[in-house]
Design an enzyme around this catalytic site. Sequence first.
Site, mmCIF file in Angstrom:
data_model
loop_
_atom_site.group_PDB
_atom_site.id
_atom_site.type_symbol
_atom_site.label_atom_id
_atom_site.label_comp_id
_atom_site.label_asym_id
_atom_site.label_seq_id
_atom_site.Cartn_x
_atom_site.Cartn_y
_atom_site.Cartn_z
ATOM 1 N N ALA A 26 0.806 -1.223 0.000
ATOM 2 C CA ALA A 26 0.000 0.000 0.000
ATOM 3 C C ALA A 26 0.844 1.282 0.000
ATOM 4 C CB ALA A 26 -0.927 -0.009 1.209
ATOM 5 N N THR A 30 0.492 5.532 -1.560
ATOM 6 C CA THR A 30 0.127 6.647 -0.665
ATOM 7 C C THR A 30 0.396 8.000 -1.341
ATOM 8 O OG1 THR A 30 2.253 6.360 0.456
ATOM 9 C CG2 THR A 30 0.324 5.457 1.576
ATOM 10 N N ARG A 38 -1.614 0.691 7.822
ATOM 11 C CA ARG A 38 -1.019 0.744 9.157
ATOM 12 C C ARG A 38 -0.193 1.991 9.482
ATOM 13 N NH1 ARG A 38 -1.403 -4.182 7.187
ATOM 14 N NH2 ARG A 38 -2.559 -5.705 8.411
ATOM 15 N N GLN A 109 0.471 -6.393 -3.521
ATOM 16 C CA GLN A 109 -0.625 -6.691 -2.598
ATOM 17 C C GLN A 109 -1.747 -5.668 -2.797
ATOM 18 O OE1 GLN A 109 1.250 -7.693 1.512
ATOM 19 N NE2 GLN A 109 2.776 -6.558 0.374
ATOM 20 N N HIS A 127 -3.845 -9.932 -4.136
ATOM 21 C CA HIS A 127 -5.086 -9.738 -3.387
ATOM 22 C C HIS A 127 -6.235 -9.283 -4.279
ATOM 23 C CE1 HIS A 127 -2.506 -9.249 0.505
ATOM 24 N NE2 HIS A 127 -2.748 -10.496 0.209
ATOM 25 N N CYS A 135 -20.848 -11.744 -9.729
ATOM 26 C CA CYS A 135 -21.992 -12.306 -9.021
ATOM 27 C C CYS A 135 -21.565 -13.631 -8.403
ATOM 28 C CB CYS A 135 -23.156 -12.530 -9.983
ATOM 29 S SG CYS A 135 -24.488 -13.459 -9.213
ATOM 30 N N CYS A 138 -24.030 -16.544 -10.333
ATOM 31 C CA CYS A 138 -23.892 -16.902 -11.755
ATOM 32 C C CYS A 138 -22.537 -16.486 -12.337
ATOM 33 C CB CYS A 138 -25.026 -16.289 -12.572
ATOM 34 S SG CYS A 138 -24.877 -14.502 -12.776
HETATM 35 P P1 CNA Z 1 0.431 -1.702 5.310
HETATM 36 O O1 CNA Z 1 0.409 -2.780 6.325
HETATM 37 O O2 CNA Z 1 -0.476 -0.535 5.530
HETATM 38 O O3 CNA Z 1 1.945 -1.188 5.215
HETATM 39 C C1 CNA Z 1 2.328 -0.115 4.422
HETATM 40 C C2 CNA Z 1 3.790 0.140 4.666
HETATM 41 O O4 CNA Z 1 4.238 1.100 3.739
HETATM 42 C C3 CNA Z 1 4.104 0.660 6.070
HETATM 43 O O5 CNA Z 1 5.209 -0.062 6.571
HETATM 44 C C4 CNA Z 1 4.436 2.140 5.829
HETATM 45 O O6 CNA Z 1 5.427 2.616 6.722
HETATM 46 C C5 CNA Z 1 4.966 2.111 4.418
HETATM 47 N N1 CNA Z 1 4.755 3.350 3.662
HETATM 48 C C6 CNA Z 1 3.622 4.059 3.498
HETATM 49 N N2 CNA Z 1 3.798 5.084 2.649
HETATM 50 C C7 CNA Z 1 5.109 5.044 2.284
HETATM 51 C C8 CNA Z 1 5.920 5.832 1.432
HETATM 52 N N3 CNA Z 1 5.416 6.871 0.751
HETATM 53 N N4 CNA Z 1 7.225 5.518 1.310
HETATM 54 C C9 CNA Z 1 7.756 4.464 1.988
HETATM 55 N N5 CNA Z 1 7.035 3.664 2.780
HETATM 56 C C10 CNA Z 1 5.722 3.940 2.930
HETATM 57 O O7 CNA Z 1 0.136 -2.256 3.839
HETATM 58 P P2 CNA Z 1 0.616 -3.623 3.170
HETATM 59 O O8 CNA Z 1 0.508 -3.419 1.722
HETATM 60 O O9 CNA Z 1 1.861 -4.153 3.749
HETATM 61 O O10 CNA Z 1 -0.556 -4.611 3.665
HETATM 62 C C11 CNA Z 1 -1.147 -5.404 2.810
HETATM 63 C C12 CNA Z 1 -2.638 -5.076 2.617
HETATM 64 C C13 CNA Z 1 -2.939 -3.607 2.481
HETATM 65 C C14 CNA Z 1 -3.048 -5.651 1.315
HETATM 66 O O11 CNA Z 1 -4.012 -6.627 1.538
HETATM 67 C C15 CNA Z 1 -3.628 -4.517 0.469
HETATM 68 O O12 CNA Z 1 -4.702 -4.951 -0.300
HETATM 69 C C16 CNA Z 1 -4.046 -3.507 1.453
HETATM 70 N N6 CNA Z 1 -4.199 -2.113 0.977
HETATM 71 C C17 CNA Z 1 -4.082 -1.793 -0.348
HETATM 72 C C18 CNA Z 1 -4.230 -0.487 -0.759
HETATM 73 C C19 CNA Z 1 -4.097 -0.176 -2.232
HETATM 74 O O13 CNA Z 1 -4.455 -1.011 -3.069
HETATM 75 N N7 CNA Z 1 -3.585 1.005 -2.583
HETATM 76 C C20 CNA Z 1 -4.492 0.531 0.167
HETATM 77 C C21 CNA Z 1 -4.621 0.167 1.530
HETATM 78 C C22 CNA Z 1 -4.467 -1.145 1.913
#
Ligand code: CNA
Length: 246
Positions: A26, A30, A38, A109, A127, A135, A138
């Site tokens: 994720a 951001t 998190r 992810q 994911h 659906c 169907c």
């Molecule tokens: P997480 O657990 O929220 O971890 C995100 C990590 O990225 C953290 O360790 C942050 O410190 C770090 N982080 C955030 N922004 C930055 C940045 N700009 N530069 C450097 N580091 C950064 O998310 P994970 O992806 O580890 O967890 C997996 C889940 C989150 C999956 O199942 C996803 O589907 C789910 N998710 C996806 C999205 C999306 O599709 N954009 C958004 C939110 C959650």
Amino acid sequence: MEFKDEIEKFKSIITESNNIVFFGGAGVSTASGIPDFRSKDGLYNQKDIQFEKYAPEYLLDRKCLKNNPKVFYEFYRQKLDTRNIEPNITHYKLADLEKIGKLKAIVTQNIDGLHQKAGSKNVIELHGTTAVSRCRRCNKEFNEEYIKNTTGVPRCECGGIIRPDVVLYGEQLPSNAIFDATEAIKSADTLIIAGTSLSVFPAAYLIYEFRGKNMVVINEEQLESVKFADLMIIGNIKEVFEQLEV
Ligand code: CNA
């Protein structure tokens, strides 16, 4: 410039590599305005009176879809709407690295489709994706608009419930994605792990398939689970990729 030495090392790793795999989460999105889970501004730390009585993980758990579908769809519509979001520099630079033949796969992810929107071709979605819904009875496919433009529990004309093609907590990952990701990571010479807390399993186990030369980790927070990485850049992914000349 901060972390100058690390950036130089990162650049030279990219130069010497010919089979890079990117494993992301994720934090990659951001900078496009999608909150992660998190971080301090992440979805799990947002106070929202409507959803406060539920544990964050529950809202994206199969049990919530089954037992509280109205809550599930309301949360999904409000918090996972990525239709008007654009890729950022990291997505674009990764697409460029694929074009020049250095990057072979993105294992993500994320469910936001931004890598494809930036032009990447080999994107392995562990994911699923919010781009497609189906659906449950169907199997008819619906586009992203359908769930977002309805209210309550969306239903197909056959009467079945329509659900997004995302993997919820408690559900299995698509076996083809696991297979493709394992193959890609196993054969990579460089694995870049970025923007993930590596705390969602089984996805996070995949990084242990890596047998190559350089494991690079880019994250805003230190990750204990990958302390053995060859290069760890504690910083913002966007600021790192901005410096890459592809
Ligand atoms: P997480 O657990 O929220 O971890 C995100 C990590 O990225 C953290 O360790 C942050 O410190 C770090 N982080 C955030 N922004 C930055 C940045 N700009 N530069 C450097 N580091 C950064 O998310 P994970 O992806 O580890 O967890 C997996 C889940 C989150 C999956 O199942 C996803 O589907 C789910 N998710 C996806 C999205 C999306 O599709 N954009 C958004 C939110 C959650």
